[in-house]
Design an enzyme around this catalytic site. Sequence first.
Site, PDB file in Angstrom:
ATOM      1  N   GLY A 168      96.833   7.534   0.854  1.00 58.66           N
ATOM      2  CA  GLY A 168      96.742   6.175   1.094  1.00 58.66           C
ATOM      3  C   GLY A 168      95.570   5.854   2.364  1.00 58.66           C
ATOM      4  O   GLY A 168      95.293   4.743   2.533  1.00 58.66           O
ATOM      5  N   ALA A 196      91.580  10.338  -7.098  1.00 58.69           N
ATOM      6  CA  ALA A 196      91.824   8.995  -6.619  1.00 58.69           C
ATOM      7  C   ALA A 196      92.059   8.056  -7.752  1.00 58.69           C
ATOM      8  O   ALA A 196      91.787   8.259  -8.963  1.00 58.69           O
ATOM      9  CB  ALA A 196      90.255   8.548  -6.332  1.00 58.69           C
ATOM     10  N   SER A 199      92.032   4.811  -4.381  1.00 54.84           N
ATOM     11  CA  SER A 199      91.385   5.273  -3.232  1.00 54.84           C
ATOM     12  C   SER A 199      89.847   5.667  -3.572  1.00 54.84           C
ATOM     13  O   SER A 199      89.414   5.398  -4.769  1.00 54.84           O
ATOM     14  CB  SER A 199      92.040   6.501  -2.683  1.00 54.84           C
ATOM     15  OG  SER A 199      91.538   7.794  -3.264  1.00 54.84           O
ATOM     16  N   ASP A 256     105.330   1.164  -5.266  1.00 57.99           N
ATOM     17  CA  ASP A 256     105.109   2.764  -4.844  1.00 57.99           C
ATOM     18  C   ASP A 256     107.002   2.972  -4.443  1.00 57.99           C
ATOM     19  O   ASP A 256     106.835   3.242  -3.019  1.00 57.99           O
ATOM     20  CB  ASP A 256     104.157   3.194  -3.850  1.00 57.99           C
ATOM     21  CG  ASP A 256     103.997   4.690  -3.525  1.00 57.99           C
ATOM     22  OD1 ASP A 256     104.684   5.354  -4.332  1.00 57.99           O
ATOM     23  OD2 ASP A 256     103.438   4.797  -2.669  1.00 57.99           O
ATOM     24  N   SER A 264     107.756  12.511  -5.998  1.00 58.75           N
ATOM     25  CA  SER A 264     106.675  12.905  -6.398  1.00 58.75           C
ATOM     26  C   SER A 264     106.179  14.203  -5.572  1.00 58.75           C
ATOM     27  O   SER A 264     105.492  15.354  -6.150  1.00 58.75           O
ATOM     28  CB  SER A 264     105.645  11.787  -6.250  1.00 58.75           C
ATOM     29  OG  SER A 264     104.254  12.079  -6.518  1.00 58.75           O
TER      30      SER A 264
END
Lengths: 502, 502
Positions: A168, A196, A199, A256, A264
């Site tokens: 992040g 990405a 990002s 998220d 994850s």
Amino acid sequence: MKFKVKVVPLRSEKLSVVLNQNDAEDLGLLPGDRVKVVVGKESFVAEADFTEMVEEGEIGVCSFTAEACRLDESCLAEVYPVSRPKSVDFIRKKLDGGKYSALEIKSVIEDISKNVLNDLEISAFTLANEIVGMSDEEIQWMIEAMVENGEKISFERGIVVNIQSIGGLPSNEFHLIAVPLVASAGLLIPKTASRAITSASGTADTMEVLADVNLSIEEIREITEKVGGVIAWGGATNIAPADDRIIRVEHPLSIDPRPQLLASVMAKKGAIGAKNVVIDIPYGEGAKIESGEKARALANDFIELGKRLGLNVVCALTYGGQPIGRAVGPALEAKEALKAMEDRRGSASLLEKSLGIAGILFEMTGVASDGYSYAKKIFESGKTLEKFKEIVSAQGGDEKIRADDIAIGDKTFTITSKFEGAVVAVNNKAIVRIARSAGAPKDKGAGVYIHKKRGEVVKAGDPLLTIYAEKDWKLDNAIEVARAEAPILVSGMILEVYGKFR
Amino acid sequence: MKFKVKVVPLRSEKLSVVLNQNDAEDLGLLPGDRVKVVVGKESFVAEADFTEMVEEGEIGVCSFTAEACRLDESCLAEVYPVSRPKSVDFIRKKLDGGKYSALEIKSVIEDISKNVLNDLEISAFTLANEIVGMSDEEIQWMIEAMVENGEKISFERGIVVNIQSIGGLPSNEFHLIAVPLVASAGLLIPKTASRAITSASGTADTMEVLADVNLSIEEIREITEKVGGVIAWGGATNIAPADDRIIRVEHPLSIDPRPQLLASVMAKKGAIGAKNVVIDIPYGEGAKIESGEKARALANDFIELGKRLGLNVVCALTYGGQPIGRAVGPALEAKEALKAMEDRRGSASLLEKSLGIAGILFEMTGVASDGYSYAKKIFESGKTLEKFKEIVSAQGGDEKIRADDIAIGDKTFTITSKFEGAVVAVNNKAIVRIARSAGAPKDKGAGVYIHKKRGEVVKAGDPLLTIYAEKDWKLDNAIEVARAEAPILVSGMILEVYGKFR
């Protein structure tokens, strides 16, 4: 009813067929319903959509389905409606506030892994888990199922460790330094990284500037055994595929959820056989986690889950209120990391993080009692660069590469300070938006270089940041975004002016 | 970047464009992102998907988008990424446990009405409302916004009333009797009804056997003013369009959240200008609501919401543990209702319900102090049939139609009782599955006739139900479903046999 197979130009990552609206009604189908398609002695279940692309009596299949099921336009198919998978009922149960049994959550994850559930169903799963919540036990079962329904690595010998950042943040390329550092001490570190999504560069995008990252699980194992470490793109493997599919539906909803974030990370670490894992949790303004309190709560969750899963987990809380290094974008970040290894010095925060995290692994595994000093000694000896080049070479890259050889975008624009003062803020999100507008991560050479970070003093006219792009129109876009966003604030700056002067 | 417009054969109900994967990456787009498309001086915002159907430099538009935006293949389009609508942030806020402000929920409903939000976003909205919950105030604002963002009717004179069933039961065609009954007493009753989604026949499907139901809002107003009543398909109008879009995403997830159920009924009643409304809430095994407790809670919710919205609401709780009449399927139900009006008698539960609900409206509006008796008198006088024929004729149907003229499927199969006994259960869901397998609602003549209902006595060999179909293969399907489902249980029946005999 017999249908003529027709291959249609739709992109699809799962088995799906299209029928004419009238045929669909005849079969009593509604959008999203599933059908069993029987061709000769073979059959498969696929989602049915309705379209003008096929006539009555035809069944359209995308090239993916045609290939997977060995169909061509000479085939005749019988089509039957089938009821929805059991796992959808389990998701409903969670929506109603229930709790999954071990078998239920495993069935959901299996169906996600095998592409049986569609995006709407996966999104309902994710939202229900987020809003209703999951117990530690349910999350543990989910992670075990994610690992189980995918490829796994196991190593015959050696101490397997790993590093994971919850990410992040821009300029967070510390894996390129930490992985060879850890490997050069004799530990095995098979790092799978992501590209990405929102990002400016994922670790896999950055590493790809120097080497091939599309490695199979077998290549990851071999390279790790040979040189001690690897930095590969996880998406080229089939490690915990359910996780990738869940992430795909999270983006459109900008969510998220906590259970998914935990799963994850842990599923990926579990699948590659790591027993000791350091998780980097950057927090601060503009980071994924904004407060220390939340970061500590997340750290506890990871540690608890680790115990349940037999993984030894340590979390490193790091400062995430501004970019880690100064370079943002695949080539710029690769250059910054390589340069630091060549010079044995560089951006303090980037090096501190790399050495600190490697040091924790050294202490966890008993390699050294003062891990940080040990890491620093290795880094300053030049062994990190040596090991990094071994890894690059093992991944098919040029081991003679030097930081100065890395090409970056030749369209540039530099923003300077209009004032004398100190930098009081570097806005993570604005920096990412500028770098993406400039073309990152697709254009490897595009991105941003930050000349002045928080606390540094500037004079009027000093450069604050430089934008790099490969195409003029993207540079123009990025300049426009930079002008609207105020990515770097200098104390004393007037941010906006309201009202008329006369 | 300039793109060449290409019209592609995709079905779509909203503005959407497709781009080549490579172009999409160049623009920094992710699946589900939105773009602004500029053609000359015109521009529109659409969702972008990625496909093999178009080459680099092309932008694919479906025929719907081409028509709506007056595009053809000679056009050149500029494409820019745009950020997601504000309303998505408001949905996120609800996902995080928040409360909508009046402006926020209105913005969400407006974007759903205008097809700005996609299915994933609408499903997140619906799930969040279901799991996090909505206050009465939020539901009120949502309903007001649903009404506001759609077509509305207002009548210059007369007392406007309405009836709504929350549905979910087979053979629930009582509107065909109750609407003319109410209209023949001088009240105005513009009934908009739905088509079947998962049921065997919606009121609109049943009425369509006898008359045109695809009426515009202007036609609904005119016919109501002329003959007092109408039974039209709501989907042909643009009344509360947000509701239809929300219903579309509910099916794939098999959900029917309380806030949406409330809003769906109340928005439609509000939009057609009704001031007095009776809501039918059938409950029992296999109905949408299974317990009396839940039915009463729902009734209170409707009444409270009515007060907030200025609607006078009465709820009628009815028995929903088995089908209402005996006929299931569009033509069979139309025939049953028409026959009852011709004979001035018929299935007791169907008539009781029609008279009872009309009676409540008569008392609410002061037409009669004993509404039920008044309704019974009208019904027995034959005026209901007369009014029904006026309505059929005004909707373009044949006013001379007789029940015996209504064609039903000529492929039939009758299931008989193997035992003597009493019927102890008629399974709503099984009956619907059989009727749908036989072709209902698409094949108007397909369906089921139930010879024996709960409590009725049968001898061995007596018919229990007859399946009607228009096509042999559908009859075969329906028989197979009937054999698997045990739709009607006779006391003393052995349901299944376990274990071996020797």
